[in-house]
Structures are given as structure tokens and as C-alpha cells.
Scaffold this motif. Sequence first.
Motif, PDB file in Angstrom:
ATOM      1  N   PHE A  36      11.236  -9.623  -0.174  1.00  0.00           N
ATOM      2  CA  PHE A  36      12.310  -8.958   0.198  1.00  0.00           C
ATOM      3  C   PHE A  36      13.415  -8.810  -0.939  1.00  0.00           C
ATOM      4  O   PHE A  36      13.902  -7.695  -1.371  1.00  0.00           O
ATOM      5  CB  PHE A  36      12.957  -9.289   1.488  1.00  0.00           C
ATOM      6  CG  PHE A  36      13.967  -8.349   2.124  1.00  0.00           C
ATOM      7  CD1 PHE A  36      13.742  -7.240   2.373  1.00  0.00           C
ATOM      8  CD2 PHE A  36      15.353  -8.628   2.102  1.00  0.00           C
ATOM      9  CE1 PHE A  36      14.686  -6.251   2.965  1.00  0.00           C
ATOM     10  CE2 PHE A  36      16.176  -7.931   2.496  1.00  0.00           C
ATOM     11  CZ  PHE A  36      16.191  -6.465   2.998  1.00  0.00           C
ATOM     12  N   ILE A  37      13.690  -9.964  -1.553  1.00  0.00           N
ATOM     13  CA  ILE A  37      14.726  -9.943  -2.643  1.00  0.00           C
ATOM     14  C   ILE A  37      14.229  -9.296  -3.823  1.00  0.00           C
ATOM     15  O   ILE A  37      14.966  -8.559  -4.176  1.00  0.00           O
ATOM     16  CB  ILE A  37      15.006 -11.442  -2.937  1.00  0.00           C
ATOM     17  CG1 ILE A  37      15.709 -12.214  -1.722  1.00  0.00           C
ATOM     18  CG2 ILE A  37      15.828 -11.385  -4.225  1.00  0.00           C
ATOM     19  CD1 ILE A  37      15.994 -13.621  -2.085  1.00  0.00           C
ATOM     20  N   SER A  97      11.680   2.239   3.204  1.00  0.00           N
ATOM     21  CA  SER A  97      10.747   1.619   2.326  1.00  0.00           C
ATOM     22  C   SER A  97       9.412   0.635   3.328  1.00  0.00           C
ATOM     23  O   SER A  97       9.746  -0.284   4.086  1.00  0.00           O
ATOM     24  CB  SER A  97      11.332   0.478   1.433  1.00  0.00           C
ATOM     25  OG  SER A  97      10.035  -0.425   0.788  1.00  0.00           O
ATOM     26  N   SER A  98       8.386   1.174   2.963  1.00  0.00           N
ATOM     27  CA  SER A  98       7.442   0.551   4.086  1.00  0.00           C
ATOM     28  C   SER A  98       7.226  -0.812   3.686  1.00  0.00           C
ATOM     29  O   SER A  98       6.936  -1.796   4.152  1.00  0.00           O
ATOM     30  CB  SER A  98       5.974   1.175   3.967  1.00  0.00           C
ATOM     31  OG  SER A  98       5.473   1.394   2.523  1.00  0.00           O
ATOM     32  N   LYS A  99       7.337  -1.267   2.101  1.00  0.00           N
ATOM     33  CA  LYS A  99       7.423  -2.510   1.873  1.00  0.00           C
ATOM     34  C   LYS A  99       8.522  -3.391   2.298  1.00  0.00           C
ATOM     35  O   LYS A  99       8.191  -4.619   2.759  1.00  0.00           O
ATOM     36  CB  LYS A  99       7.460  -2.531   0.329  1.00  0.00           C
ATOM     37  CG  LYS A  99       6.213  -2.174  -0.516  1.00  0.00           C
ATOM     38  CD  LYS A  99       6.227  -2.138  -2.010  1.00  0.00           C
ATOM     39  CE  LYS A  99       6.626  -3.360  -2.794  1.00  0.00           C
ATOM     40  NZ  LYS A  99       6.530  -3.120  -4.259  1.00  0.00           N
ATOM     41  N   ALA A 103       8.015  -6.571   4.866  1.00  0.00           N
ATOM     42  CA  ALA A 103       8.979  -8.059   4.489  1.00  0.00           C
ATOM     43  C   ALA A 103       9.533  -8.168   5.767  1.00  0.00           C
ATOM     44  O   ALA A 103       9.348  -9.620   6.047  1.00  0.00           O
ATOM     45  CB  ALA A 103       9.655  -7.743   3.114  1.00  0.00           C
ATOM     46  N   MET A 104      10.308  -7.411   6.282  1.00  0.00           N
ATOM     47  CA  MET A 104      11.008  -7.755   7.444  1.00  0.00           C
ATOM     48  C   MET A 104      10.106  -8.163   8.820  1.00  0.00           C
ATOM     49  O   MET A 104      10.426  -9.235   9.189  1.00  0.00           O
ATOM     50  CB  MET A 104      12.029  -6.750   7.941  1.00  0.00           C
ATOM     51  CG  MET A 104      13.164  -6.303   6.976  1.00  0.00           C
ATOM     52  SD  MET A 104      14.371  -7.351   7.310  1.00  0.00           S
ATOM     53  CE  MET A 104      14.338  -8.508   5.784  1.00  0.00           C
ATOM     54  N   GLU A 110      13.272  -8.827  14.224  1.00  0.00           N
ATOM     55  CA  GLU A 110      12.663  -7.826  15.438  1.00  0.00           C
ATOM     56  C   GLU A 110      13.319  -6.401  14.708  1.00  0.00           C
ATOM     57  O   GLU A 110      14.292  -6.440  14.170  1.00  0.00           O
ATOM     58  CB  GLU A 110      13.411  -8.184  16.609  1.00  0.00           C
ATOM     59  CG  GLU A 110      13.118  -9.635  17.022  1.00  0.00           C
ATOM     60  CD  GLU A 110      11.560  -9.424  17.580  1.00  0.00           C
ATOM     61  OE1 GLU A 110      11.107  -8.351  18.106  1.00  0.00           O
ATOM     62  OE2 GLU A 110      11.110 -10.511  17.843  1.00  0.00           O
ATOM     63  N   PRO A 111      12.572  -5.437  14.838  1.00  0.00           N
ATOM     64  CA  PRO A 111      12.833  -4.128  14.590  1.00  0.00           C
ATOM     65  C   PRO A 111      14.226  -3.378  14.972  1.00  0.00           C
ATOM     66  O   PRO A 111      14.864  -2.939  14.262  1.00  0.00           O
ATOM     67  CB  PRO A 111      11.753  -3.108  14.981  1.00  0.00           C
ATOM     68  CG  PRO A 111      10.390  -4.171  15.048  1.00  0.00           C
ATOM     69  CD  PRO A 111      11.100  -5.486  15.254  1.00  0.00           C
TER      70      PRO A 111
END
Length: 169
Positions: A36-37, A97-99, A103-104, A110-111
Motif C-alpha cells: 500500500f505504501i 486503483s484496483s491494486k 491491498a486494503m 472493511e470496504p
Amino acid sequence: SVFLERIMVYSEATNLQKRWARLSDKRIWYENMAKFINIMMEAHAIVERNDFGEIVPESLPELNSGPSLRNIRELSLDLLKETEFCKDVLDHVILTSSKAKRAMADLDIEPQDWVDLADTLDQDKNGFIDMMELVRGIGRLRGPARRSDIITVDLMMRSMQTRIDELWL
């Protein structure tokens, strides 16, 4: 009926154990936090803004594919400490971003917590999220909401109310 109830209780206990083990796994935390970073550093390196200071969405298409711009392990600790992310870039990246979404999800965020994540993480409300705010905030958001989270907020609110009452008296 009793048999089915016992199966349901066992299944719930097993799922709870698996979730706790996943949230306790430092390797999962480090790998996904580094991803994520990397995504955020890449976004900040290539983001473009228009004359009004708004993000030009077309400037961030590469975030959904291709290798990361940098490997976080190659960066100095001082550079990481000094790194700040703009709130609007963080929110834009999370939403597009799907990436970043992956990562989340891999960090067990949670979304519903993705919405306005930057506001949640920006503790000092200066418009930027420094590395410590990012790491601490995401660490606290991992997993489902816990009763202790609600109680902590309640106790903090009571303390603030007492202080405000003391100021008015």
C-alpha cells in the motif's frame, strides 16, 4: 436441532480463530502495508493537478497495472518518516486503483472504512497524512469493529465533555 446448533457454534469459533490468526500474522501486515505504501508513493510521484488544484484522473492510470515505482525496503528510514500523502490523492487512489483496493482488502480493512479514509487517518487535520498516521491508523482499522473501540470513543467523549464543563464553570 441441537446438532445443527453445535455445528454453527463450532463454525463461528473456527472462523474467529482464523480471523484472529490472520490479524496477528506480522508477515501479512508487513507485506500488505509495504504494498500500500508503494502504491501511494507511486501515485504521489506521478499525480498531476489542473489549474484549480484538482487531481487529473488520467495522470494515475498506471496504478492498476505494472510494477511498483520503488521497493519500500530500499528507502531510508528518514525518507519514510518525512513522507506525507495528500488526503485527496489517498482518497482518489483508494476509490480508483484496483491494486489499492486489493491491498486494503489484504490488510483486512472493511470496504465501508475505505470511504473518507484520509479524513480518518489525518489525526492533526493538516490535509496530509504522514507515515506514522498512515501506519497507526491502518493498524487500528484492521478487522471488524470491536466493542472496545466503541467504549474507547465513549470514554474519550465523556472526558472531553468533563473538560468542556470545567471550562464553562
